[in-house]
Design a protein around this motif. Structure first.
Motif, PDB file in Angstrom:
ATOM      1  N   ARG A  70       0.811  -1.146  -0.015  1.00 45.12           N
ATOM      2  CA  ARG A  70       0.042   0.000   0.035  1.00 45.12           C
ATOM      3  C   ARG A  70       1.001   1.101  -0.173  1.00 45.12           C
ATOM      4  O   ARG A  70       0.442   2.394  -0.452  1.00 45.12           O
ATOM      5  CB  ARG A  70      -0.826  -0.072   1.169  1.00 45.12           C
ATOM      6  N   ILE A  71       1.922   1.338   0.654  1.00 43.66           N
ATOM      7  CA  ILE A  71       2.933   2.314   0.749  1.00 43.66           C
ATOM      8  C   ILE A  71       3.728   2.341  -0.678  1.00 43.66           C
ATOM      9  O   ILE A  71       3.723   3.773  -1.097  1.00 43.66           O
ATOM     10  CB  ILE A  71       3.779   2.599   2.050  1.00 43.66           C
ATOM     11  N   ASP A  72       4.029   1.275  -1.145  1.00 45.29           N
ATOM     12  CA  ASP A  72       4.732   1.291  -2.350  1.00 45.29           C
ATOM     13  C   ASP A  72       3.769   2.012  -3.474  1.00 45.29           C
ATOM     14  O   ASP A  72       4.272   2.786  -4.225  1.00 45.29           O
ATOM     15  CB  ASP A  72       5.228  -0.065  -2.866  1.00 45.29           C
ATOM     16  N   LEU A  73       2.679   1.623  -3.284  1.00 47.75           N
ATOM     17  CA  LEU A  73       1.821   1.965  -4.373  1.00 47.75           C
ATOM     18  C   LEU A  73       1.580   3.564  -4.412  1.00 47.75           C
ATOM     19  O   LEU A  73       1.297   4.323  -5.456  1.00 47.75           O
ATOM     20  CB  LEU A  73       0.354   1.484  -4.035  1.00 47.75           C
ATOM     21  N   LEU A  74       1.723   4.017  -3.157  1.00 46.51           N
ATOM     22  CA  LEU A  74       1.625   5.693  -2.957  1.00 46.51           C
ATOM     23  C   LEU A  74       2.678   6.198  -3.257  1.00 46.51           C
ATOM     24  O   LEU A  74       2.803   7.646  -3.480  1.00 46.51           O
ATOM     25  CB  LEU A  74       1.186   5.914  -1.450  1.00 46.51           C
ATOM     26  N   GLY A  75       3.796   5.565  -3.542  1.00 45.83           N
ATOM     27  CA  GLY A  75       5.459   6.250  -3.737  1.00 45.83           C
ATOM     28  C   GLY A  75       5.775   6.720  -2.415  1.00 45.83           C
ATOM     29  O   GLY A  75       6.579   7.716  -2.619  1.00 45.83           O
ATOM     30  N   GLY A  76       5.752   6.085  -1.294  1.00 44.97           N
ATOM     31  CA  GLY A  76       5.935   6.753  -0.130  1.00 44.97           C
ATOM     32  C   GLY A  76       6.952   6.036   0.772  1.00 44.97           C
ATOM     33  O   GLY A  76       7.430   4.759   0.029  1.00 44.97           O
ATOM     34  N   ASP A  77       7.461   6.394   1.873  1.00 44.25           N
ATOM     35  CA  ASP A  77       8.387   5.524   2.731  1.00 44.25           C
ATOM     36  C   ASP A  77       7.988   5.411   4.070  1.00 44.25           C
ATOM     37  O   ASP A  77       7.377   6.263   4.627  1.00 44.25           O
ATOM     38  CB  ASP A  77       9.698   6.228   2.714  1.00 44.25           C
ATOM     39  N   LEU A  78       7.760   4.306   4.620  1.00 44.66           N
ATOM     40  CA  LEU A  78       7.105   3.828   5.904  1.00 44.66           C
ATOM     41  C   LEU A  78       8.521   3.545   6.893  1.00 44.66           C
ATOM     42  O   LEU A  78       9.270   2.571   6.540  1.00 44.66           O
ATOM     43  CB  LEU A  78       6.155   2.870   5.784  1.00 44.66           C
ATOM     44  N   ASN A  79       8.596   3.860   8.096  1.00 47.93           N
ATOM     45  CA  ASN A  79       9.713   3.664   8.871  1.00 47.93           C
ATOM     46  C   ASN A  79       9.470   3.956  10.230  1.00 47.93           C
ATOM     47  O   ASN A  79       8.449   4.620  10.554  1.00 47.93           O
ATOM     48  CB  ASN A  79      10.964   4.371   8.184  1.00 47.93           C
ATOM     49  N   ALA A  80      10.705   3.797  11.056  1.00 44.53           N
ATOM     50  CA  ALA A  80      10.502   4.050  12.392  1.00 44.53           C
ATOM     51  C   ALA A  80      11.756   4.250  13.033  1.00 44.53           C
ATOM     52  O   ALA A  80      12.763   3.441  12.501  1.00 44.53           O
ATOM     53  CB  ALA A  80       9.581   3.004  13.317  1.00 44.53           C
ATOM     54  N   TYR A  81      11.985   4.796  14.221  1.00 46.03           N
ATOM     55  CA  TYR A  81      13.235   4.710  14.817  1.00 46.03           C
ATOM     56  C   TYR A  81      12.907   4.723  16.539  1.00 46.03           C
ATOM     57  O   TYR A  81      12.139   5.271  16.895  1.00 46.03           O
ATOM     58  CB  TYR A  81      14.185   5.580  14.592  1.00 46.03           C
TER      59      TYR A  81
END
Length: 428
Positions: A70-81
């Motif tokens: 779903r995030i790749d389809l939006l062209g985005g980046d999902l992460n955490a730290y």
């Protein structure tokens, strides 16, 4: 162009802050939880970081693969730290996909499953990450120095945990830790970019977060600290078979809201924060002793840590220790002048301004401010605080510091007499 910062406090335990950037084509959103490695109880060491890995594996309604797609389809980046006092789960997407991205992000944080199968898979990933850090002498030395300076305080523990603690964590422990830190109700949702404040508040209010976040009765006070900091000089190290020696000199400094925090930041920049800093010019440019040499400062709720980091070939280690000692001691014997302060202020304020071009950086700034201080400090105020510091302020601050120095040295035969001499020269 002007930006608008808005804060909403209508959702129990959740504060929502946005900064609308009308020229921006994207939006960055972060869910900030006011708990990190310092909030772990006995038997939970490494849980905050481990949890960050596991929550992305699956939720109650989607697999990790589906979330990623779903995030790749939006062209985005999902992460955490994960930090010592907080954890941030964040997403950065083109503006049209914001609502969908917020749906994914809130699903991860609120409904992440901590399934035993996922815990077993991610345990190996975290152990690999831990092994990678143990193969990096700079990481090892920095952790050793921080632990020596902070002593028995929970802040002293490595964020990632240890091999023993990571192997002992199970799904039930991670799930209970997750539930507890959300029930504490110290959560901030921050967004910057092309974002509509009221629309984001509605998305959060109608999403899954409110059901798992408790009411917050004391914003910004989640991080635990015992005050059991190191009270005497410490020389620690690791005799490691390598071609390089890494040294980290460290001591406690003012907390993030201390009256001297700006003077401490400027002193750190003068010492080793930029290309014209004393350490870089002497160690790297004049003598060519080390490729890596710098100083940095971390400021927490109740204390801070100043670190001087340098690495060199084994045969230069003794000379490096001698020269680092000379430069650091020179902060007292040769007080910084106005020109040095001006350059350090330019370095620090420039970093602030450069960050304003990046929505992720802006999101981080407003999220951290609201989480740590329960208010947003204007950019102009942050810059004016630095601009107001004089050379006399920096000298007074440096001369007033009484916390002992500690030194970590990693490499063949470390810690050796050269390292011990460096610590003795600075009086601990």
């Amino acid at each position: 162009m002007d930006t608008t910062i808005e804060v909403d406090r209508s959702i129990p335990g959740i504060r929502v802050v946005t900064e609308h950037l009308p020229w921006c084509h994207s939006a960055a959103v972060g869910i900030w939880v006011g708990a990190g490695s310092a909030d772990e109880r006995p038997g939970e060491h490494g849980a905050a970081h481990f949890l960050e890995h596991v929550l992305f594996k699956r939720t109650s309604s989607a697999s990790g693969r589906e979330l990623s797609e779903r995030i790749d389809l939006l062209g985005g980046d999902l992460n955490a730290y994960t930090g010592r006092e907080h954890t941030c789960y964040h997403v950065h997407v083109p503006a049209p996909g914001l609502a969908e991205a917020v749906g994914v992000l809130t699903d991860v944080v609120a409904n992440g499953r901590c399934h035993p199968d996922d815990v077993d898979v991610e345990r190996d990933v975290v152990l690999d990450e831990l092994a990678g850090r143990e193969d990096d002498p700079e990481d090892v030395a920095c952790e050793l120095a921080t632990s020596a300076v902070l002593g028995e305080d929970p802040l002293a523990r490595p964020v990632i945990g240890t091999e023993e603690s990571v192997r002992s964590l199970d799904a039930d422990t991670l799930l209970e830790f997750h539930r507890r830190i959300l029930r504490a109700g110290d959560v901030v949702v921050a967004a910057a970019g092309r974002v509509d404040h009221e629309a984001l508040v509605r998305l959060i209010a109608e999403g899954p977060l409110p059901a798992v976040v408790g009411p917050n009765t004391e914003p910004g006070a989640s991080a635990r600290s015992s005050g059991l900091w190191g009270r005497s000089p410490a020389l620690v190290g690791m005799d490691e078979d390598s071609e390089q020696v890494q040294i980290v000199l460290a001591r406690r400094t003012p907390a993030r809201d201390d009256a001297d925090r700006a003077a401490a930041q400027i002193a750190t920049a003068i010492l080793g924060g930029g290309l014209s800093s004393r350490l870089f010019q002497r160690i790297r440019e004049e003598l060519g002793l080390a490729y890596t040499v710098y100083s940095s400062i971390d400021q927490y709720r109740l204390t801070g840590v100043l670190s001087v980091v340098a690495g060199c070939p084994v045969e230069r280690a003794e000379q490096l220790c001698d020269q680092v000692g000379e430069v650091v001691a020179g902060m007292r014997s040769s007080a910084p002048g106005t020109d040095e302060v001006d350059r350090a202020v330019g370095h620090l304020t420039g970093s602030i301004l450069l960050g304003l071009d990046d929505p992720l950086s802006r999101m981080t700034r407003i999220g951290r401010h609201l989480l740590d201080r329960d208010t947003i400090v204007p950019v102009a105020t942050s810059m004016n605080r630095l601009l107001a510091v004089t050379a006399e302020d920096v000298t007074r601050y440096w001369e007033s510091e009484v916390a002992p120095w500690s030194l970590a040295a990693v490499g063949p035969g470390m810690p050796d007499l050269g390292a011990a001499g460096l610590l003795d020269r600075l009086g601990g």
